[in-house]
Design an enzyme around this catalytic site. Sequence first.
Site, short mmCIF file in Angstrom:
data_model
loop_
_atom_site.label_atom_id
_atom_site.label_comp_id
_atom_site.label_asym_id
_atom_site.label_seq_id
_atom_site.Cartn_x
_atom_site.Cartn_y
_atom_site.Cartn_z
N HIS A 21 1.66 37.16 56.09
CA HIS A 21 0.42 36.91 56.85
C HIS A 21 0.68 35.69 57.74
O HIS A 21 1.53 35.75 58.62
CB HIS A 21 -0.71 36.73 55.82
N ASP A 45 2.73 36.27 65.74
CA ASP A 45 3.61 35.25 65.18
C ASP A 45 4.99 35.21 65.83
O ASP A 45 5.77 34.30 65.54
CB ASP A 45 3.78 35.47 63.67
N HIS A 86 2.42 45.38 62.43
CA HIS A 86 1.06 44.94 62.11
C HIS A 86 0.32 46.09 61.47
O HIS A 86 0.54 47.24 61.85
CB HIS A 86 0.34 44.49 63.39
N1 CMC Z 1 10.71 44.82 60.11
C1 CMC Z 1 11.32 45.97 59.76
N2 CMC Z 1 10.68 47.07 59.34
C2 CMC Z 1 9.34 47.01 59.27
C3 CMC Z 1 8.63 45.84 59.63
C4 CMC Z 1 9.37 44.74 60.07
N3 CMC Z 1 8.74 43.63 60.42
N4 CMC Z 1 7.32 46.08 59.47
C5 CMC Z 1 7.20 47.33 59.01
N5 CMC Z 1 8.44 47.90 58.89
C6 CMC Z 1 8.73 49.27 58.48
C7 CMC Z 1 8.58 49.41 56.96
O1 CMC Z 1 9.81 49.14 56.30
C8 CMC Z 1 8.18 50.84 56.87
O2 CMC Z 1 9.30 51.65 57.04
P1 CMC Z 1 9.48 53.03 56.21
O3 CMC Z 1 8.38 53.93 56.70
O4 CMC Z 1 10.85 53.51 56.53
O5 CMC Z 1 9.32 52.67 54.76
C9 CMC Z 1 7.28 51.07 58.09
O6 CMC Z 1 7.74 50.11 59.05
C10 CMC Z 1 5.81 50.85 57.81
O7 CMC Z 1 5.67 49.54 57.27
P2 CMC Z 1 4.56 49.12 56.23
O8 CMC Z 1 5.11 47.97 55.44
O9 CMC Z 1 4.08 50.31 55.46
O10 CMC Z 1 3.39 48.66 57.20
P3 CMC Z 1 2.23 47.69 56.83
O11 CMC Z 1 1.09 48.02 57.71
O12 CMC Z 1 1.97 47.68 55.37
O13 CMC Z 1 2.87 46.26 57.20
C11 CMC Z 1 3.18 44.08 57.92
C12 CMC Z 1 2.34 45.36 58.05
C13 CMC Z 1 2.62 43.04 58.89
C14 CMC Z 1 3.04 43.54 56.48
C15 CMC Z 1 4.66 44.40 58.23
O14 CMC Z 1 4.79 44.96 59.50
C16 CMC Z 1 5.54 43.17 58.07
O15 CMC Z 1 5.94 42.86 56.96
N6 CMC Z 1 5.85 42.46 59.21
C17 CMC Z 1 6.62 41.24 59.14
C18 CMC Z 1 5.74 40.08 58.73
C19 CMC Z 1 4.85 39.65 59.86
O16 CMC Z 1 5.27 39.49 60.99
N7 CMC Z 1 3.59 39.42 59.52
C20 CMC Z 1 2.59 38.91 60.48
C21 CMC Z 1 1.53 39.92 60.75
S1 CMC Z 1 0.51 39.49 62.15
C22 CMC Z 1 -0.31 38.04 61.75
C23 CMC Z 1 -1.06 38.05 60.48
O17 CMC Z 1 -1.68 39.03 60.09
O18 CMC Z 1 -1.05 37.02 59.83
#
Ligand code: CMC
Length: 438
Positions: A274, A369, A313
């Site tokens: 986050h 971010d 996101h």
């Molecule tokens: N790098 C590589 N792969 C990713 C990433 C990433 N940053 N984000 C998602 N994926 C992949 C994930 O591995 C999955 O792949 P697969 O379908 O093969 O298993 C697919 O994309 C879907 O990901 P998810 O984890 O199911 O998606 P989510 O909606 O649960 O995750 C997230 C959202 C923000 C937690 C994630 O994108 C992430 O961990 N990003 C990096 C951390 C980050 O930048 N966070 C800040 C978010 S914006 C500001 C805030 O909210 O605070």
Amino acid sequence: MSKDTLSITDNRTGVTYEIPVESGTIRAMDLRAIKTSEKDFGLMSYDPGYMNTASCKSRITFTDGDKGILRYRGYPIEQLASKSTFLEVAYLLYFGKLPSAEEAIRWDHGIRYHTMIHEGIKQFLNGFRYDAHPMGILVSTVAALATFYPESKKVFDAETRRIQFFRLVAKMPTLAAFAYRHRMGMPYIYPENTLSYAENFLNMTFHGSEPTALRPPDFEHDPVLARALDTLFVLHADHEQNCSTSSIRMVGSAQTDPYTAVSAAGAALYGPLHGGANEAVLRMLREVGSVEKVPAYVKQVKAGEKKLFGFGHRVYKSYDPRARIIKKCADQVFEVMGRNGLIDIATELERIALEDDYFIQRKLYPNVDFYSGLIYEAIGFPAEMFPVLFAIPRTPGWYSQWQEHLTDPEQKLARPRQIYLGEEARDVPAPELPELVK
Ligand code: CMC
């Protein structure tokens, strides 16, 4: 003839139910009527991570993740970022309208008047280790404010809530700057209330006795930095039902005072998925090390060995509108402070990722971010301060959402259900006595 209802046939019993649909939503409690027998508890929905569950009705912030839209109280984020100050936006979030010229003066004055913190808070600060993470300090000291303002427990009194809103918005930068000074071993600088919100925060953080190398050059004379920080604050002020906002709503549903509730929201924000992501981005860019090493890093990300922080996101499945504005902001700051070398690595990461099938198929784009940390670093903040720089401006968003939740007659104590998969009832065995006792 179309009807705003949903018909569900339970194939376990053959019974059909008609459930109302309102604003594209069914009420989870309507599922309870779906039972296999009188004794059956009734159907529940299972939604880990709340991927498809609306927890509230809100009039504060609108996002459209597919179109990359973000609006506070109906105003597009692009317009607010270019035309409004952070304090005007904070007012907008809480009061539902932009302040008139007169209201803006009174609001601004009220914030300046509340920036001091009780000297007792310094006792807490002294208890922290010299290298304590400033976010840990912020989360603890903001909770401690509840003990200085016990009347804040009167959460159903509108005037009490209004005063605590002033206090929280005004004191967060002071707590944040003190957290930084503690970590740096520097004397605290008190609020200087002739300065604007962002200038005052920069002044309390950097001004004074520190070595020149740690101080941004003459930011008082360079409004670009204060303006850039203020714009970043506008962009971070609210983002509907994210993890930290949902946390404050949940804690608030227990009628907890706003200081303790904001602390809980800060705790959620702290995590690297986050608000801690901006700190993680900077560490990641340093780990990559150079533009030439970007393809190898992307390969590791695709292999699942690494995460591309600042990408992806839960809501935005296109470019995060805040990231676009931040990129422009970065250029303005670099003009004053000099270019942050990591920007080349970041730009190359973005370029390669946006052309790569892995990221295209998963709709992974830079989020808020990805570039913000580069600006913060250029201004002079260490990476540990990044989540703190997120928490300061998110405070009016949290607070407005907390109040909306509290005053919504439909809301109740938050208490999700579970699917229990553990042991059935069983008896505790008699203790096994050691050989000697036998
Ligand atoms: N790098 C590589 N792969 C990713 C990433 C990433 N940053 N984000 C998602 N994926 C992949 C994930 O591995 C999955 O792949 P697969 O379908 O093969 O298993 C697919 O994309 C879907 O990901 P998810 O984890 O199911 O998606 P989510 O909606 O649960 O995750 C997230 C959202 C923000 C937690 C994630 O994108 C992430 O961990 N990003 C990096 C951390 C980050 O930048 N966070 C800040 C978010 S914006 C500001 C805030 O909210 O605070």
